[in-house]
Write a protein that holds these residues in place. Sequence first.
Motif, PDB file in Angstrom:
ATOM      1  N   ILE A   1      32.379  30.310   0.880  1.00 17.49           N
ATOM      2  CA  ILE A   1      33.819  30.511   1.558  1.00 17.49           C
ATOM      3  C   ILE A   1      34.998  29.577   0.223  1.00 17.49           C
ATOM      4  CG2 ILE A   1      35.256  30.567   3.065  1.00 17.49           C
ATOM      5  CD1 ILE A   1      33.280  31.631   5.412  1.00 17.49           C
ATOM      6  N   ASN A   2      35.232  30.081  -0.783  1.00 16.29           N
ATOM      7  CA  ASN A   2      36.130  29.583  -1.432  1.00 16.29           C
ATOM      8  C   ASN A   2      37.624  29.862  -1.117  1.00 16.29           C
ATOM      9  OD1 ASN A   2      36.599  27.808  -3.779  1.00 16.29           O
ATOM     10  ND2 ASN A   2      35.247  29.320  -5.086  1.00 16.29           N
ATOM     11  N   GLY A   3      38.321  28.453  -2.178  1.00  9.88           N
ATOM     12  CA  GLY A   3      39.548  29.660  -1.544  1.00  9.88           C
ATOM     13  C   GLY A   3      40.324  28.349  -1.786  1.00  9.88           C
ATOM     14  N   THR A   4      41.675  27.708  -2.114  1.00 11.21           N
ATOM     15  CA  THR A   4      42.428  26.454  -1.874  1.00 11.21           C
ATOM     16  C   THR A   4      42.287  25.772  -0.349  1.00 11.21           C
ATOM     17  OG1 THR A   4      43.691  25.455  -2.643  1.00 11.21           O
ATOM     18  CG2 THR A   4      44.709  27.565  -1.960  1.00 11.21           C
ATOM     19  N   HIS A   5      42.934  24.718  -0.165  1.00 11.92           N
ATOM     20  CA  HIS A   5      43.352  24.442   1.588  1.00 11.92           C
ATOM     21  C   HIS A   5      44.862  25.304   1.862  1.00 11.92           C
ATOM     22  CE1 HIS A   5      41.688  20.525   0.326  1.00 11.92           C
ATOM     23  NE2 HIS A   5      41.805  20.506  -1.036  1.00 11.92           N
ATOM     24  N   GLY A   6      44.586  25.538   2.948  1.00 10.73           N
ATOM     25  CA  GLY A   6      45.451  26.328   4.184  1.00 10.73           C
ATOM     26  C   GLY A   6      44.804  27.736   3.776  1.00 10.73           C
ATOM     27  N   ALA A   7      43.712  28.154   3.176  1.00 11.94           N
ATOM     28  CA  ALA A   7      43.424  29.845   2.728  1.00 11.94           C
ATOM     29  C   ALA A   7      42.810  29.736   4.292  1.00 11.94           C
ATOM     30  CB  ALA A   7      42.356  29.889   1.889  1.00 11.94           C
ATOM     31  N   GLY A   8      41.837  28.677   4.480  1.00  8.83           N
ATOM     32  CA  GLY A   8      41.353  29.308   6.626  1.00  8.83           C
ATOM     33  C   GLY A   8      39.939  28.840   5.981  1.00  8.83           C
ATOM     34  N   LYS A   9      39.448  28.852   5.226  1.00 12.42           N
ATOM     35  CA  LYS A   9      37.325  28.393   5.001  1.00 12.42           C
ATOM     36  C   LYS A   9      37.044  27.728   5.912  1.00 12.42           C
ATOM     37  CE  LYS A   9      38.108  25.412   1.549  1.00 12.42           C
ATOM     38  NZ  LYS A   9      39.414  25.358   1.497  1.00 12.42           N
ATOM     39  N   THR A  10      37.399  26.618   6.967  1.00  7.65           N
ATOM     40  CA  THR A  10      36.526  25.910   7.892  1.00  7.65           C
ATOM     41  C   THR A  10      36.979  27.075   8.622  1.00  7.65           C
ATOM     42  OG1 THR A  10      37.561  23.483   6.946  1.00  7.65           O
ATOM     43  CG2 THR A  10      36.457  23.497   8.937  1.00  7.65           C
ATOM     44  N   THR A  11      38.223  27.174   9.791  1.00  8.63           N
ATOM     45  CA  THR A  11      37.874  28.219  10.785  1.00  8.63           C
ATOM     46  C   THR A  11      37.275  29.096  10.491  1.00  8.63           C
ATOM     47  OG1 THR A  11      40.456  27.155  10.963  1.00  8.63           O
ATOM     48  CG2 THR A  11      39.228  29.515  12.174  1.00  8.63           C
ATOM     49  N   THR A  12      37.689  30.088   9.512  1.00  8.78           N
ATOM     50  CA  THR A  12      36.394  30.742   9.146  1.00  8.78           C
ATOM     51  C   THR A  12      35.251  30.801   8.954  1.00  8.78           C
ATOM     52  OG1 THR A  12      38.686  31.683   7.727  1.00  8.78           O
ATOM     53  CG2 THR A  12      36.841  33.022   7.427  1.00  8.78           C
ATOM     54  N   SER A  13      34.582  29.895   8.170  1.00  9.55           N
ATOM     55  CA  SER A  13      33.150  29.787   8.040  1.00  9.55           C
ATOM     56  C   SER A  13      33.007  28.827   9.452  1.00  9.55           C
ATOM     57  CB  SER A  13      33.019  28.242   7.114  1.00  9.55           C
ATOM     58  OG  SER A  13      33.589  28.807   5.859  1.00  9.55           O
TER      59      SER A  13
ATOM     60  N   THR B   1      44.117  37.670  10.447  1.00  8.48           N
ATOM     61  CA  THR B   1      43.427  36.361  11.592  1.00  8.48           C
ATOM     62  C   THR B   1      42.271  35.870  11.085  1.00  8.48           C
ATOM     63  OG1 THR B   1      42.473  37.461  13.401  1.00  8.48           O
ATOM     64  CG2 THR B   1      44.904  36.929  13.460  1.00  8.48           C
ATOM     65  N   PRO B   2      42.005  34.767  11.093  1.00  8.50           N
ATOM     66  CA  PRO B   2      40.411  33.866  11.038  1.00  8.50           C
ATOM     67  C   PRO B   2      39.352  35.017  11.246  1.00  8.50           C
ATOM     68  CG  PRO B   2      41.635  32.222  11.026  1.00  8.50           C
ATOM     69  CD  PRO B   2      43.034  33.150  11.512  1.00  8.50           C
ATOM     70  N   ALA B   3      39.541  35.640  13.081  1.00  4.83           N
ATOM     71  CA  ALA B   3      38.693  35.770  12.979  1.00  4.83           C
ATOM     72  C   ALA B   3      38.313  37.580  12.716  1.00  4.83           C
ATOM     73  CB  ALA B   3      39.194  36.869  14.435  1.00  4.83           C
ATOM     74  N   GLU B   4      39.504  37.970  12.229  1.00  2.00           N
ATOM     75  CA  GLU B   4      39.220  39.085  11.147  1.00  2.00           C
ATOM     76  C   GLU B   4      39.140  39.325   9.752  1.00  2.00           C
ATOM     77  OE1 GLU B   4      43.543  41.721  12.872  1.00  2.00           O
ATOM     78  OE2 GLU B   4      43.851  40.432  11.257  1.00  2.00           O
ATOM     79  N   VAL B   5      39.186  38.017   9.429  1.00  2.00           N
ATOM     80  CA  VAL B   5      38.311  38.099   8.171  1.00  2.00           C
ATOM     81  C   VAL B   5      36.983  37.515   7.870  1.00  2.00           C
ATOM     82  CG1 VAL B   5      38.635  36.361   6.195  1.00  2.00           C
ATOM     83  CG2 VAL B   5      40.998  37.073   6.813  1.00  2.00           C
ATOM     84  N   ALA B   6      37.058  36.594   9.059  1.00  2.00           N
ATOM     85  CA  ALA B   6      35.279  36.596  10.245  1.00  2.00           C
ATOM     86  C   ALA B   6      34.525  37.883   9.518  1.00  2.00           C
ATOM     87  CB  ALA B   6      34.815  35.798  10.463  1.00  2.00           C
ATOM     88  N   ARG B   7      34.595  38.760  10.741  1.00  2.26           N
ATOM     89  CA  ARG B   7      34.562  39.881  11.328  1.00  2.26           C
ATOM     90  C   ARG B   7      34.011  40.630   9.621  1.00  2.26           C
ATOM     91  NH1 ARG B   7      30.875  41.476  13.595  1.00  2.26           N
ATOM     92  NH2 ARG B   7      31.389  40.652  15.877  1.00  2.26           N
ATOM     93  N   TRP B   8      34.721  40.343   9.029  1.00  2.00           N
ATOM     94  CA  TRP B   8      34.989  41.603   7.693  1.00  2.00           C
ATOM     95  C   TRP B   8      33.759  41.036   6.891  1.00  2.00           C
ATOM     96  CZ3 TRP B   8      34.574  41.099   2.369  1.00  2.00           C
ATOM     97  CH2 TRP B   8      34.691  42.447   1.971  1.00  2.00           C
ATOM     98  N   ILE B   9      33.555  39.220   6.389  1.00  2.00           N
ATOM     99  CA  ILE B   9      32.636  38.881   5.558  1.00  2.00           C
ATOM    100  C   ILE B   9      31.291  39.080   6.172  1.00  2.00           C
ATOM    101  CG2 ILE B   9      32.078  36.587   5.350  1.00  2.00           C
ATOM    102  CD1 ILE B   9      34.501  35.443   4.343  1.00  2.00           C
ATOM    103  N   ALA B  10      30.803  38.920   7.986  1.00  2.00           N
ATOM    104  CA  ALA B  10      29.767  38.846   8.206  1.00  2.00           C
ATOM    105  C   ALA B  10      29.280  40.208   8.289  1.00  2.00           C
ATOM    106  CB  ALA B  10      30.169  38.630   9.604  1.00  2.00           C
ATOM    107  N   ASP B  11      30.951  41.513   8.216  1.00  3.67           N
ATOM    108  CA  ASP B  11      30.024  42.605   8.296  1.00  3.67           C
ATOM    109  C   ASP B  11      29.466  42.594   6.767  1.00  3.67           C
ATOM    110  OD1 ASP B  11      30.502  43.369  11.018  1.00  3.67           O
ATOM    111  OD2 ASP B  11      32.528  44.139  10.592  1.00  3.67           O
ATOM    112  N   ALA B  12      30.181  42.658   6.018  1.00  2.00           N
ATOM    113  CA  ALA B  12      30.510  42.434   4.549  1.00  2.00           C
ATOM    114  C   ALA B  12      28.063  41.954   3.820  1.00  2.00           C
ATOM    115  CB  ALA B  12      30.522  41.873   3.382  1.00  2.00           C
TER     116      ALA B  12
END
Length: 183
Positions: A5-17, A158-169
């Motif tokens: 999970i890449n992206g710059t600071h503020g993108a939500g990497k830690t929370t999403t991970s 939200t980080p939860a929406e992004v995480a669900r999308w990544i997990a589903d992918a």
Amino acid sequence: MIVWINGTHGAGKTTTSALVRALIPDSRVLDAEKVGETLMDITPGLPETGNFQHWPPWRQLVVETARRVLDYTGGTLVMPMTVLVEPYWREISAGLAAHAIEVRHFVLHADQDTLRGRIAAASPIPSPFRLQYLEPYAEAARTWLHAEAEVVDTTHRTPAEVARWIADAVTHPVPAPTSVPIP
């Protein structure tokens, strides 16, 4: 497998991970920044570079650490880490490929105003360190990064929406173009 999970600071990497880890069975979070912190603790210090990613041992140790953890545990490693220098990403991804480790590379993206707002909200004192990576991120996104990953726009999610999308992918892969926005 590695879910990078890449992206710059503020993108939500830690929370999403952390959220992705909870959604993918038999997964663990390995923060490659900890490898850099270990190298920063060497006394006397390694040559000053301004960023531990510039030290070749960091890139090599990230590959070796991920490989060894996967050999030991199996499963999936979720790795939140900003990598904006193309040759560094190529070195890491080639090293993982040499060990037959599949990598799903996601870039969490948000517009510059959103990123600045998130960085400001994260601390009462503005972070020059975090802010200094906004332009290099934008340049990497324009020139190579978005072409090397599945891009997830986090601006209005939200980080939860992004995480669900990544997990589903990851758990229900379908053939897709290189850049896949959230519907």
